[in-house]
Write a protein that holds these residues in place. Sequence first.
Motif, short mmCIF file in Angstrom:
data_model
loop_
_atom_site.label_atom_id
_atom_site.label_comp_id
_atom_site.label_asym_id
_atom_site.label_seq_id
_atom_site.Cartn_x
_atom_site.Cartn_y
_atom_site.Cartn_z
N TRP A 43 0.84 -1.20 0.00
CA TRP A 43 0.00 0.00 0.00
C TRP A 43 0.87 1.25 0.00
O TRP A 43 0.60 2.21 -0.74
N ILE A 44 1.94 1.28 0.78
CA ILE A 44 2.84 2.44 0.82
C ILE A 44 3.56 2.60 -0.51
O ILE A 44 3.71 3.72 -1.01
N TRP A 45 4.01 1.49 -1.12
CA TRP A 45 4.64 1.59 -2.43
C TRP A 45 3.68 2.16 -3.46
O TRP A 45 4.06 2.97 -4.30
N PHE A 46 2.41 1.74 -3.39
CA PHE A 46 1.40 2.28 -4.30
C PHE A 46 1.22 3.78 -4.08
O PHE A 46 1.16 4.56 -5.04
N LEU A 47 1.13 4.20 -2.82
CA LEU A 47 0.98 5.63 -2.52
C LEU A 47 2.20 6.43 -3.00
O LEU A 47 2.05 7.54 -3.53
N LEU A 48 3.40 5.88 -2.82
CA LEU A 48 4.60 6.56 -3.32
C LEU A 48 4.57 6.69 -4.83
O LEU A 48 4.96 7.73 -5.38
N ALA A 54 8.49 11.68 1.60
CA ALA A 54 9.50 11.53 2.66
C ALA A 54 8.85 11.10 3.97
O ALA A 54 9.38 10.24 4.69
N GLY A 55 7.70 11.65 4.28
CA GLY A 55 6.98 11.26 5.49
C GLY A 55 6.56 9.81 5.47
O GLY A 55 6.66 9.09 6.47
N LEU A 56 6.07 9.34 4.32
CA LEU A 56 5.70 7.93 4.20
C LEU A 56 6.91 7.02 4.36
O LEU A 56 6.84 6.00 5.04
N ILE A 57 8.01 7.39 3.73
CA ILE A 57 9.22 6.56 3.81
C ILE A 57 9.74 6.52 5.24
O ILE A 57 10.09 5.45 5.76
N ILE A 58 9.79 7.67 5.90
CA ILE A 58 10.28 7.71 7.28
C ILE A 58 9.36 6.93 8.21
O ILE A 58 9.81 6.15 9.04
N HIS A 62 10.31 2.50 10.09
CA HIS A 62 9.58 1.98 11.25
C HIS A 62 9.32 3.02 12.33
O HIS A 62 9.19 2.67 13.50
N MET A 63 9.24 4.29 11.96
CA MET A 63 8.98 5.32 12.96
C MET A 63 7.55 5.27 13.48
O MET A 63 7.29 5.67 14.61
N VAL A 64 6.63 4.80 12.69
CA VAL A 64 5.24 4.75 13.13
C VAL A 64 5.05 3.76 14.27
O VAL A 64 4.11 3.88 15.06
#
Length: 105
Positions: free
Chosen positions: A16-21, A53-57, A62-64
Amino acid sequence: MASEGHQQHPLRVYLWIWFLLFVLSVFSYLVDYVGMEGYLKWTLITLFMLMKAGLIISVFMHMVWERLAIISVVLVPPGVLLFLMGLMMLESNHTLVSRLTFFAN
């Protein structure tokens, strides 16, 4: 023996994150392809860049899933630096105006 349990995140989260990126990258390229100019173009490109950048971080670093202390150690110093850069920009504008006023005479 005590075994350490490692939390495994589902692959669906990463996909899902890769799709959003990918979608944010497409929007970033579309801003340039459409032919936007000026502050609107640079604001949108910067906004999409910061969102990526926020999604990647948050996910890939693993900051979330980290504690607030670790998040603060990583995110507060860049925030302080950005604040100080903003103050320097304001000061530089004041210095430029005062020098142009003084040396114009």
